[in-house]
Scaffold this motif. Structure first.
Motif, PDB file in Angstrom:
ATOM      1  N   PHE A 215       0.844  -1.201   0.000  1.00  0.00           N
ATOM      2  CA  PHE A 215       0.000   0.000   0.000  1.00  0.00           C
ATOM      3  C   PHE A 215       0.877   1.248   0.000  1.00  0.00           C
ATOM      4  N   ARG A 216       0.270   2.349  -0.422  1.00  0.00           N
ATOM      5  CA  ARG A 216       0.960   3.639  -0.453  1.00  0.00           C
ATOM      6  C   ARG A 216       0.342   4.558   0.583  1.00  0.00           C
ATOM      7  N   ASP A 217       1.177   5.199   1.383  1.00  0.00           N
ATOM      8  CA  ASP A 217       0.732   6.158   2.392  1.00  0.00           C
ATOM      9  C   ASP A 217       1.161   7.565   2.007  1.00  0.00           C
ATOM     10  N   GLN A 218       0.263   8.517   2.241  1.00  0.00           N
ATOM     11  CA  GLN A 218       0.569   9.934   2.114  1.00  0.00           C
ATOM     12  C   GLN A 218       0.166  10.624   3.418  1.00  0.00           C
ATOM     13  N   TYR A 219       1.070  11.432   3.964  1.00  0.00           N
ATOM     14  CA  TYR A 219       0.805  12.156   5.200  1.00  0.00           C
ATOM     15  C   TYR A 219       0.761  13.654   4.927  1.00  0.00           C
ATOM     16  N   PHE A 220      -0.171  14.331   5.599  1.00  0.00           N
ATOM     17  CA  PHE A 220      -0.422  15.744   5.329  1.00  0.00           C
ATOM     18  C   PHE A 220      -0.313  16.575   6.596  1.00  0.00           C
ATOM     19  N   ASP A 221       0.173  17.796   6.405  1.00  0.00           N
ATOM     20  CA  ASP A 221       0.251  18.762   7.498  1.00  0.00           C
ATOM     21  C   ASP A 221       0.356  20.152   6.879  1.00  0.00           C
ATOM     22  N   SER A 222       0.267  21.163   7.725  1.00  0.00           N
ATOM     23  CA  SER A 222       0.469  22.542   7.265  1.00  0.00           C
ATOM     24  C   SER A 222       1.960  22.773   7.075  1.00  0.00           C
ATOM     25  N   PRO A 223       2.349  23.808   6.321  1.00  0.00           N
ATOM     26  CA  PRO A 223       3.778  24.084   6.123  1.00  0.00           C
ATOM     27  C   PRO A 223       4.537  24.346   7.428  1.00  0.00           C
TER      28      PRO A 223
ATOM     29  N   ASP B   8      -8.055  24.238   1.137  1.00  0.00           N
ATOM     30  CA  ASP B   8      -8.693  25.253   1.984  1.00  0.00           C
ATOM     31  C   ASP B   8      -8.008  25.359   3.345  1.00  0.00           C
ATOM     32  N   LEU B   9      -7.520  24.230   3.850  1.00  0.00           N
ATOM     33  CA  LEU B   9      -6.854  24.224   5.150  1.00  0.00           C
ATOM     34  C   LEU B   9      -5.338  24.378   5.034  1.00  0.00           C
ATOM     35  N   ASN B  10      -4.869  24.584   3.812  1.00  0.00           N
ATOM     36  CA  ASN B  10      -3.435  24.770   3.551  1.00  0.00           C
ATOM     37  C   ASN B  10      -2.632  23.559   4.029  1.00  0.00           C
ATOM     38  N   LEU B  11      -3.123  22.370   3.679  1.00  0.00           N
ATOM     39  CA  LEU B  11      -2.446  21.136   4.040  1.00  0.00           C
ATOM     40  C   LEU B  11      -1.703  20.578   2.830  1.00  0.00           C
ATOM     41  N   VAL B  12      -0.463  20.177   3.041  1.00  0.00           N
ATOM     42  CA  VAL B  12       0.369  19.646   1.959  1.00  0.00           C
ATOM     43  C   VAL B  12       0.926  18.291   2.371  1.00  0.00           C
ATOM     44  N   CYS B  13       1.267  17.496   1.369  1.00  0.00           N
ATOM     45  CA  CYS B  13       1.850  16.181   1.623  1.00  0.00           C
ATOM     46  C   CYS B  13       3.325  16.347   1.992  1.00  0.00           C
ATOM     47  N   PHE B  14       3.702  15.855   3.177  1.00  0.00           N
ATOM     48  CA  PHE B  14       5.098  15.965   3.604  1.00  0.00           C
ATOM     49  C   PHE B  14       5.812  14.616   3.590  1.00  0.00           C
ATOM     50  N   ALA B  15       5.070  13.530   3.399  1.00  0.00           N
ATOM     51  CA  ALA B  15       5.696  12.208   3.344  1.00  0.00           C
ATOM     52  C   ALA B  15       4.858  11.291   2.475  1.00  0.00           C
ATOM     53  N   GLU B  16       5.538  10.522   1.650  1.00  0.00           N
ATOM     54  CA  GLU B  16       4.846   9.562   0.778  1.00  0.00           C
ATOM     55  C   GLU B  16       5.769   8.379   0.540  1.00  0.00           C
ATOM     56  N   PHE B  17       5.267   7.174   0.820  1.00  0.00           N
ATOM     57  CA  PHE B  17       6.074   5.983   0.604  1.00  0.00           C
ATOM     58  C   PHE B  17       5.168   4.758   0.494  1.00  0.00           C
ATOM     59  N   LYS B  18       5.736   3.689  -0.087  1.00  0.00           N
ATOM     60  CA  LYS B  18       5.025   2.425  -0.215  1.00  0.00           C
ATOM     61  C   LYS B  18       5.574   1.431   0.802  1.00  0.00           C
ATOM     62  N   THR B  19       4.690   0.535   1.234  1.00  0.00           N
ATOM     63  CA  THR B  19       5.063  -0.470   2.224  1.00  0.00           C
ATOM     64  C   THR B  19       4.579  -1.839   1.780  1.00  0.00           C
ATOM     65  N   GLU B  20       5.434  -2.843   1.936  1.00  0.00           N
ATOM     66  CA  GLU B  20       5.028  -4.237   1.778  1.00  0.00           C
ATOM     67  C   GLU B  20       4.838  -4.802   3.184  1.00  0.00           C
ATOM     68  N   ARG B  21       3.662  -5.355   3.441  1.00  0.00           N
ATOM     69  CA  ARG B  21       3.309  -5.812   4.791  1.00  0.00           C
ATOM     70  C   ARG B  21       2.871  -7.263   4.787  1.00  0.00           C
ATOM     71  N   CYS B  22       3.334  -7.983   5.802  1.00  0.00           N
ATOM     72  CA  CYS B  22       2.846  -9.334   6.075  1.00  0.00           C
ATOM     73  C   CYS B  22       2.295  -9.329   7.491  1.00  0.00           C
ATOM     74  N   SER B  23       1.036  -9.760   7.651  1.00  0.00           N
ATOM     75  CA  SER B  23       0.352  -9.658   8.939  1.00  0.00           C
ATOM     76  C   SER B  23       0.022 -11.030   9.504  1.00  0.00           C
ATOM     77  N   TYR B  24       0.123 -11.132  10.831  1.00  0.00           N
ATOM     78  CA  TYR B  24      -0.150 -12.367  11.558  1.00  0.00           C
ATOM     79  C   TYR B  24      -1.058 -12.065  12.748  1.00  0.00           C
ATOM     80  N   THR B  25      -1.765 -13.084  13.199  1.00  0.00           N
ATOM     81  CA  THR B  25      -2.496 -12.976  14.461  1.00  0.00           C
ATOM     82  C   THR B  25      -2.024 -14.079  15.400  1.00  0.00           C
ATOM     83  N   LEU B  26      -1.879 -13.707  16.656  1.00  0.00           N
ATOM     84  CA  LEU B  26      -1.505 -14.649  17.701  1.00  0.00           C
ATOM     85  C   LEU B  26      -2.660 -14.736  18.678  1.00  0.00           C
TER      86      LEU B  26
END
Length: 224
Positions: A20-28, A126-144
């Motif tokens: 999946f790809r994540d994008q994070y947003f914040d003000s300058p 409108d809220l002056n929010l910009v993307c400050f981080a963007e990256f892709k992650t490969e994840r493997c999930s388990y339940t215990l």
């Protein structure tokens, strides 16, 4: 240590592997993250991580090992909360201006309407929010499965080369936060993980490498 963890997880139930790809947003000027709010869009789905407050303080080992957040996944609620945070900051600061306040109020007024769709990014502008981080992650999930309930373990590899594992327990509103922290600590011990040193997460490493100014601000504010 990593080999032992993988060997241990061979007895766990694998619930999936995906990217999946994540994008994070914040003000300058980092209004959200300096208050420990993290606004994320993951493959079109929005989430706001808010600092969680438990009734009692955890012990030092648990505090080192764990992070605690309240998660909001409803877009109208996210927009409402983000608008509130920025509106309060704008009202306090000398940088505030009537035009900016009008844009913030407009987002708040529209939070329950169809204008606030997941594909509509006008509210970010409108809220002056910009993307400050963007990256892709490969994840493997388990339940215990344990007597106290199921615990989820995620093993992540980010596209900028950082690998990290996460032990997660979801707590319903009003649930026992410290009991969940104890369950996480118990699984960490089973996996042979130490509570002596906090492991750097993906965002920590990403900011340190690619957004050093932002990283230093968060260190100074004791967010990271």
């Amino acid at each position: 240590c990593l080999f032992l963890i993988f060997s241990y997880l061979c007895t766990a139930k694998c619930i999936g592997q995906w990217q999946f790809r994540d994008q994070y947003f914040d003000s300058p000027n980092f209004i959200l993250t300096l208050k420990n709010f993290w606004l994320r869009c993951r493959e079109g789905l929005w989430e706001l991580k808010c600092p969680a407050v438990s009734g009692t303080a955890p012990d030092n080992d648990t505090e080192t090992l764990c992070t605690r957040y309240r998660e909001i996944t409803s877009l109208p609620l996210i927009q409402s909360e983000v608008s509130r945070i920025i509106r309060e900051h704008t009202a306090e600061g000398s940088e505030s201006n009537s035009s900016q306040r009008e844009q913030i109020d407009k987002v708040a007024e529209n939070e329950d309407t169809e204008i606030c769709s997941a594909d509509d990014t006008k509210w970010l502008n409108d809220l002056n929010l910009v993307c400050f981080a963007e990256f892709k992650t490969e994840r493997c999930s388990y339940t215990l499965e344990r007597e106290t309930g199921a615990v989820r373990v995620d093993l992540d590899q980010a596209d900028f080369g950082h690998c990290v594992g996460e032990i997660e327990v979801l707590v319903p509103e009003g649930g026992d936060m410290n009991a969940a922290l104890q369950r996480i600590s118990a699984i960490a011990v089973e996996l042979g993980l130490s509570c002596e040193k906090k492991v750097k997460g993906k965002m920590h490493v990403y900011l340190q490498r690619y957004r050093p100014e932002h990283y230093e601000e968060l260190l100074s504010a004791h967010i990271l």
